[in-house]
Motif scaffolding. Structure first.
Motif, mmCIF file in Angstrom:
data_model
loop_
_atom_site.group_PDB
_atom_site.id
_atom_site.type_symbol
_atom_site.label_atom_id
_atom_site.label_comp_id
_atom_site.label_asym_id
_atom_site.label_seq_id
_atom_site.Cartn_x
_atom_site.Cartn_y
_atom_site.Cartn_z
ATOM 1 N N MET A 106 -61.068 -14.645 21.607
ATOM 2 C CA MET A 106 -61.398 -15.543 22.715
ATOM 3 C C MET A 106 -62.347 -16.655 22.245
ATOM 4 O O MET A 106 -62.226 -17.808 22.660
ATOM 5 N N LEU A 107 -63.289 -16.303 21.370
ATOM 6 C CA LEU A 107 -64.192 -17.318 20.826
ATOM 7 C C LEU A 107 -63.408 -18.346 20.021
ATOM 8 O O LEU A 107 -63.668 -19.554 20.103
ATOM 9 N N GLY A 108 -62.424 -17.874 19.238
ATOM 10 C CA GLY A 108 -61.580 -18.804 18.493
ATOM 11 C C GLY A 108 -60.836 -19.754 19.411
ATOM 12 O O GLY A 108 -60.730 -20.955 19.137
ATOM 13 N N LEU A 110 -61.791 -20.720 22.391
ATOM 14 C CA LEU A 110 -62.773 -21.652 22.937
ATOM 15 C C LEU A 110 -63.078 -22.762 21.937
ATOM 16 O O LEU A 110 -63.089 -23.956 22.286
ATOM 17 N N GLU A 111 -63.337 -22.389 20.680
ATOM 18 C CA GLU A 111 -63.672 -23.393 19.670
ATOM 19 C C GLU A 111 -62.510 -24.368 19.470
ATOM 20 O O GLU A 111 -62.712 -25.574 19.300
ATOM 21 N N GLN A 112 -61.298 -23.844 19.500
ATOM 22 C CA GLN A 112 -60.143 -24.725 19.325
ATOM 23 C C GLN A 112 -60.006 -25.681 20.504
ATOM 24 O O GLN A 112 -59.723 -26.876 20.321
ATOM 25 N N LEU A 113 -60.191 -25.192 21.723
ATOM 26 C CA LEU A 113 -60.105 -26.049 22.897
ATOM 27 C C LEU A 113 -61.108 -27.190 22.830
ATOM 28 O O LEU A 113 -60.840 -28.296 23.319
ATOM 29 N N GLU A 114 -62.253 -26.932 22.213
ATOM 30 C CA GLU A 114 -63.283 -27.961 22.131
ATOM 31 C C GLU A 114 -63.205 -28.772 20.845
ATOM 32 O O GLU A 114 -64.084 -29.572 20.547
ATOM 33 N N GLY A 115 -62.134 -28.549 20.065
ATOM 34 C CA GLY A 115 -61.927 -29.350 18.865
ATOM 35 C C GLY A 115 -62.701 -28.902 17.656
ATOM 36 O O GLY A 115 -62.712 -29.600 16.634
ATOM 37 N N ASN A 116 -63.327 -27.739 17.721
ATOM 38 C CA ASN A 116 -64.102 -27.227 16.588
ATOM 39 C C ASN A 116 -63.198 -26.343 15.723
ATOM 40 O O ASN A 116 -63.291 -25.114 15.751
ATOM 41 N N ALA A 123 -63.820 -17.783 13.424
ATOM 42 C CA ALA A 123 -63.692 -16.698 14.405
ATOM 43 C C ALA A 123 -62.415 -15.906 14.161
ATOM 44 O O ALA A 123 -62.427 -14.661 14.192
ATOM 45 N N TYR A 124 -61.313 -16.596 13.907
ATOM 46 C CA TYR A 124 -60.047 -15.892 13.671
ATOM 47 C C TYR A 124 -60.075 -15.108 12.360
ATOM 48 O O TYR A 124 -59.431 -14.058 12.243
ATOM 49 N N ASP A 125 -60.800 -15.594 11.370
ATOM 50 C CA ASP A 125 -60.941 -14.835 10.128
ATOM 51 C C ASP A 125 -61.576 -13.468 10.401
ATOM 52 O O ASP A 125 -61.198 -12.454 9.806
#
Length: 577
Positions: A106-108, A110-116, A123-125
């Motif tokens: 879920m954190l991954g 979120l980061e992707q949605l915000e362009g990070n 996070a996915y690692d």
């Protein structure tokens, strides 16, 4: 992030987990908090983030620890579009052992949605180290790779997810999206249908299915799917927007606005919603509201030429001619400016009494319409990279990008653009073909046809166009290309049929299309229809060589007004036609 840009590795050592027995042969009853968390999990499966949030708060009040609900509360916030609150729950990384992989996934997201993208990769690692054979994880990884431009690796991730679990709904949906990009709309339908067979109530898949049906021109089928979506979720924003789009296409502006209003603010930041908002307000004469909608779209997508053209049109409709010339003058001066923008800026100059400036822009707009099949790069014109002094450097840089990122459709397309600018049709076609193995939008179709034509492979270009049109029957670009090819082969009935279809579906103001249709009608021994069509084209754009030529030829065929016919043909010749 670097780890995620590699192909999925083979099976890793399975992580052992022991289940604690809660008694001598009998499991203990779940606590009140655990029951609420289980119910919240079901809410999230249905996409109901609000209900999940309520249950999770109740679980917290019933004694559940924060780390026991953090992952699901984070997802509940993501579903509701509240990214700041989602970060409060997910960023600390405080999850129970059972929820750790889920929480970091879920954190991954979120980061992707915000362009990070780098943070998402990190996070996915962590998730890969915990659950390397989770198909949903690889769907998320695939979406991250796609966002990062690693398109081939994204396809690999989708295939890997399906290998792990062939019936996984998210993987089937993801694969369908790829097939749609790569092979066309019709080819994608079976993938969405397969997902719906396994989960008929999945609203995300139903939304993709409905949108694809709409793009295929199957409006009744699309409407039926959206109605089913609304039966299951009365306020589903995507279903409402798709119905609004149908209403707008049918000219029912009032119904379209009513449907959009029902979405409230749930699609506020979606570009398609902004565009539809602006179009509806513009058609309704609410020019200031249209300006607001298009301004938000341009702020979000400043490089979108269609958005800029629509914003200029809204300002012109509002009577702000000086704003149009001052704000959009530089864009209109660019060699790749859209004809719509050129015409709008020209009309604004006319209102300001600057007819000399208007004439130049109108002439450019006419000449742009006289060259409808010139391939246009998606971002900036390749000519900007290829001055006489820069050609070698640009070629080298594009080849370096292609080699460094062989799985990127953008890199392959750019390399093809350079080869095309250098006159190497076969080499350009090879690069474009590599890009098309990942996705084949209209813009790439144009490039491939031009490259194959330059390479003397007309038959291959024709087959490509016909196959593309069969998969994407609503593609106006493919229909125009097919009509042009039919005319070149002397198949005037097919050319006329395609062009008349385009005119009746929103092409009545396209002067080049009308000029081409007039020629097809003339070649089909229908000079009366040809003259009427050409007369309308000339009325819309008298400064075009194509419209002058079409009207002159049709008058000549009818043996009417010979002096006017001769003058029109002379004008066409003087304009370069």
């Amino acid at each position: 992030m670097a780890r995620l840009l590699r192909r999925p590795h083979g099976p890793v050592l399975a992580l052992a987990a022991l289940l604690a027995l809660a008694g001598a042969g009998q499991a203990a009853a779940p606590s009140a908090g655990e029951a609420l968390i289980a119910q919240a999990r079901n809410d999230l499966v249905r996409g109901d983030g609000i209900a999940a949030e309520v249950r999770l708060k109740q679980a917290l009040a019933a004694g559940s620890k924060r780390e026991a609900i953090a992952a699901r509360m984070g997802e509940a916030m993501l579903v509701q579009g509240q990214r700041g609150k989602a970060r409060d729950w997910l960023a600390p990384g405080s999850f129970t052992a059972a929820d750790e992989a889920y929480g970091f996934r879920m954190l991954g997201r979120l980061e992707q949605l915000e362009g990070n993208l780098e943070a998402a990769g990190a996070a996915y690692d962590r998730v890969i180290a915990l659950t390397p054979r989770d198909p949903q994880l690889w769907v998320d990884v695939g979406r991250l790779r796609y966002a990062g431009g690693e398109h081939k690796l994204a396809v690999d991730a989708a295939d890997y997810a399906l290998n792990l679990e062939p019936d996984n709904i998210a993987a089937l949906q993801f694969k369908g999206q790829f097939v749609r990009d790569q092979y066309g709309l019709a080819a994608a339908l079976p993938w969405f249908e397969a997902a719906l067979e396994r989960d008929p109530a999945n609203l995300d898949v139903m939304g993709e299915y409905a949108a694809t049906l709409g793009d295929l021109g199957r409006a009744k089928d699309m409407l039926a799917v959206t109605r089913t979506m609304l039966e299951r979720d009365g306020g589903n924003p995507r279903a409402l927007m798709l119905q609004a789009l149908l209403a707008a296409r049918a000219g029912d502006v009032r119904l379209a606005r009513a449907m959009l209003n029902k979405t409230r603010d749930r699609l506020r930041d979606v570009p398609a919603k902004m565009l539809l908002d602006g179009v509806i307000e513009l058609r309704s004469g609410n020019n200031r509201l249209a300006i607001e909608a298009f301004e938000r779209l341009v702020e979000l997508q400043p490089a979108n030429p269609e958005a800029q053209a629509m914003l200029a049109r809204a300002y012109y409709a509002a009577g702000d001619a000086r704003v149009v010339t001052q704000r959009f003058g530089d864009l209109a001066a660019r060699s790749d400016a859209l004809p719509q923008l050129l015409t709008t800026v020209a009309r604004a100059h006319e209102l300001l009494g600057q007819r000399d400036l208007a004439a130049v822009l109108l002439d450019r707009a006419a000449r742009s319409q006289d060259r409808p099949f010139a391939p246009v790069p998606e971002n900036k014109p390749i000519g900007a990279l290829l001055s006489a002094q820069q050609t070698g450097q640009a070629e080298s840089e594009s080849e370096q990008m292609r080699i460094a990122r062989p799985g990127s459709a953008n890199a392959q397309t750019l390399a093809g653009d350079v080869q095309m600018a250098l006159g190497r049709g076969a080499a350009a076609a090879e690069r474009y073909s590599a890009a098309a193995q990942i996705r084949l939008p209209d813009s790439l179709l144009l490039r491939m046809v031009a490259a194959l034509g330059l390479a003397g492979q007309g038959d291959a270009a024709g087959a490509l166009v016909e196959n593309y049109l069969a998969q994407n029957p609503s593609s106006r670009i493919a229909a125009r290309l097919a009509a042009a090819r039919a005319a070149a082969l002397g198949d005037w009935p097919r050319s006329r049929e395609l062009l008349e279809m385009l005119r009746s579906n929103g092409g009545g103001g396209d002067t080049r299309l009308l000029a081409d249709l007039s020629m097809a009608q003339l070649r089909n021994s229908d000079p009366v229809a040809a003259e009427a069509t050409a007369r309308e084209a000339y009325r819309l754009q008298p400064a075009s060589a194509a419209t002058a030529r079409a009207w002159g030829m049709s008058l000549t065929a009818r043996k009417q007004r010979p002096a006017d016919a001769a003058a029109l043909l002379a004008k066409a010749q003087s304009l370069g036609g």
